[in-house]
Design an enzyme around this catalytic site. Structure first.
Site, PDB file in Angstrom:
ATOM      1  N   ARG A  46      46.962 -66.684 -17.331  1.00  0.00           N
ATOM      2  CA  ARG A  46      48.101 -67.416 -16.762  1.00  0.00           C
ATOM      3  C   ARG A  46      47.649 -68.279 -15.590  1.00  0.00           C
ATOM      4  NH1 ARG A  46      52.488 -65.714 -19.487  1.00  0.00           N
ATOM      5  NH2 ARG A  46      52.222 -63.651 -20.410  1.00  0.00           N
ATOM      6  N   ASP A  47      48.193 -69.512 -15.566  1.00  0.00           N
ATOM      7  CA  ASP A  47      47.876 -70.433 -14.479  1.00  0.00           C
ATOM      8  C   ASP A  47      48.399 -69.869 -13.165  1.00  0.00           C
ATOM      9  OD1 ASP A  47      47.166 -73.750 -14.441  1.00  0.00           O
ATOM     10  OD2 ASP A  47      48.145 -72.891 -12.668  1.00  0.00           O
ATOM     11  N   HIS A  80      39.591 -76.869 -20.090  1.00  0.00           N
ATOM     12  CA  HIS A  80      40.689 -75.918 -20.288  1.00  0.00           C
ATOM     13  C   HIS A  80      41.845 -76.636 -20.952  1.00  0.00           C
ATOM     14  CE1 HIS A  80      40.748 -77.671 -16.243  1.00  0.00           C
ATOM     15  NE2 HIS A  80      42.067 -77.718 -16.370  1.00  0.00           N
ATOM     16  N   MET A  81      42.537 -75.902 -21.788  1.00  0.00           N
ATOM     17  CA  MET A  81      43.736 -76.405 -22.443  1.00  0.00           C
ATOM     18  C   MET A  81      44.936 -75.731 -21.788  1.00  0.00           C
ATOM     19  SD  MET A  81      44.723 -76.027 -26.421  1.00  0.00           S
ATOM     20  CE  MET A  81      43.536 -77.262 -26.906  1.00  0.00           C
ATOM     21  N   HIS A  82      45.850 -76.534 -21.278  1.00  0.00           N
ATOM     22  CA  HIS A  82      47.095 -75.992 -20.738  1.00  0.00           C
ATOM     23  C   HIS A  82      48.057 -75.747 -21.891  1.00  0.00           C
ATOM     24  CE1 HIS A  82      46.418 -77.322 -16.430  1.00  0.00           C
ATOM     25  NE2 HIS A  82      45.616 -78.168 -17.041  1.00  0.00           N
ATOM     26  N   ASN A 115      43.083 -82.255 -19.651  1.00  0.00           N
ATOM     27  CA  ASN A 115      42.833 -83.364 -18.735  1.00  0.00           C
ATOM     28  C   ASN A 115      41.332 -83.629 -18.645  1.00  0.00           C
ATOM     29  OD1 ASN A 115      45.579 -83.687 -17.974  1.00  0.00           O
ATOM     30  ND2 ASN A 115      45.419 -81.915 -16.619  1.00  0.00           N
ATOM     31  N   GLU A 126      41.033 -81.085 -12.301  1.00  0.00           N
ATOM     32  CA  GLU A 126      40.647 -80.509 -11.001  1.00  0.00           C
ATOM     33  C   GLU A 126      39.564 -79.454 -11.129  1.00  0.00           C
ATOM     34  OE1 GLU A 126      44.300 -79.124  -9.306  1.00  0.00           O
ATOM     35  OE2 GLU A 126      44.968 -81.159  -8.790  1.00  0.00           O
ATOM     36  N   VAL A 127      39.547 -78.753 -12.244  1.00  0.00           N
ATOM     37  CA  VAL A 127      38.539 -77.704 -12.451  1.00  0.00           C
ATOM     38  C   VAL A 127      37.633 -78.160 -13.595  1.00  0.00           C
ATOM     39  CG1 VAL A 127      38.119 -75.294 -13.017  1.00  0.00           C
ATOM     40  CG2 VAL A 127      40.138 -75.908 -11.662  1.00  0.00           C
TER      41      VAL A 127
HETATM   42  P1  5GP Z   1      43.494 -79.365 -14.215  1.00  0.00           P
HETATM   43  O1  5GP Z   1      44.243 -80.197 -13.201  1.00  0.00           O
HETATM   44  O2  5GP Z   1      42.023 -79.285 -13.895  1.00  0.00           O
HETATM   45  O3  5GP Z   1      43.767 -79.777 -15.620  1.00  0.00           O
HETATM   46  O4  5GP Z   1      44.109 -77.912 -14.105  1.00  0.00           O
HETATM   47  C1  5GP Z   1      43.531 -76.876 -13.372  1.00  0.00           C
HETATM   48  C2  5GP Z   1      44.523 -75.730 -13.393  1.00  0.00           C
HETATM   49  O5  5GP Z   1      43.862 -74.553 -12.981  1.00  0.00           O
HETATM   50  C3  5GP Z   1      45.712 -75.948 -12.440  1.00  0.00           C
HETATM   51  O6  5GP Z   1      46.913 -75.869 -13.192  1.00  0.00           O
HETATM   52  C4  5GP Z   1      45.559 -74.809 -11.443  1.00  0.00           C
HETATM   53  O7  5GP Z   1      46.811 -74.289 -11.022  1.00  0.00           O
HETATM   54  C5  5GP Z   1      44.733 -73.781 -12.204  1.00  0.00           C
HETATM   55  N1  5GP Z   1      43.892 -72.944 -11.374  1.00  0.00           N
HETATM   56  C6  5GP Z   1      43.029 -73.374 -10.410  1.00  0.00           C
HETATM   57  N2  5GP Z   1      42.391 -72.325  -9.857  1.00  0.00           N
HETATM   58  C7  5GP Z   1      42.862 -71.217 -10.490  1.00  0.00           C
HETATM   59  C8  5GP Z   1      42.569 -69.817 -10.346  1.00  0.00           C
HETATM   60  O8  5GP Z   1      41.747 -69.389  -9.537  1.00  0.00           O
HETATM   61  N3  5GP Z   1      43.237 -68.959 -11.178  1.00  0.00           N
HETATM   62  C9  5GP Z   1      44.142 -69.407 -12.092  1.00  0.00           C
HETATM   63  N4  5GP Z   1      44.747 -68.473 -12.843  1.00  0.00           N
HETATM   64  N5  5GP Z   1      44.442 -70.703 -12.250  1.00  0.00           N
HETATM   65  C10 5GP Z   1      43.805 -71.607 -11.452  1.00  0.00           C
END
Ligand code: 5GP
Length: 119
Positions: free
Chosen positions: A30-31, A101-103, A88, A96-97
């Protein structure tokens, strides 16, 4: 070698996360900042920084991400109403990470695909 992110630590269970699924290829959790009632991230267990780094060797894991998304959507009770899968890439994609990853987002109507117009 790409630099590991916090997601590698989640895969290895070195830091806490609400992991809902894990197998030899992918992990789903979970996010931490959910943007919908269901907001789960599905990631390959190997570090692939962005979609730009994907190779044919990754196809099994990337395909598994989709089948796992469908399975989790069913478990979450959102399959019939529907949901959205988002990947993304880099700055314009809002990544951001840097571990692919797939949301999986659902549990409410998600509105138009993009939050602002003019594209
Ligand atoms: P991006 O913007 O890279 O597509 O999404 C990164 C996602 O990772 C964001 O929705 C953010 O809330 C989630 N996220 C970042 N750090 C962590 C973490 O330490 N644990 C979890 N469960 N989610 C994270």
């Amino acid at each position: 070698m790409a630099e590991e992110t916090i997601f590698s630590k989640i895969i290895r269970r070195e830091i806490p996360a609400d992991i809902v699924y894990q197998d030899e290829l992918v992990t789903a959790f979970r996010d931490i900042a959910p943007q919908a009632p269901t907001h789960i991230l599905i990631i390959p267990n190997v570090l692939i920084p962005t979609v730009n780094h994907v190779t044919v060797e990754d196809e099994l894991a990337l395909g598994r991400m989709i089948t796992v998304a469908a399975k989790i959507a069913e478990q979450e009770g959102i399959a019939e109403d529907g949901y959205r899968l988002i990947v993304n890439c880099n700055r314009h994609g809002g990544q951001e990470v840097f571990h692919i990853h797939m949301h999986l987002l659902g549990g409410r109507s998600l509105g138009p695909m993009l939050s602002h117009k003019g594209i």
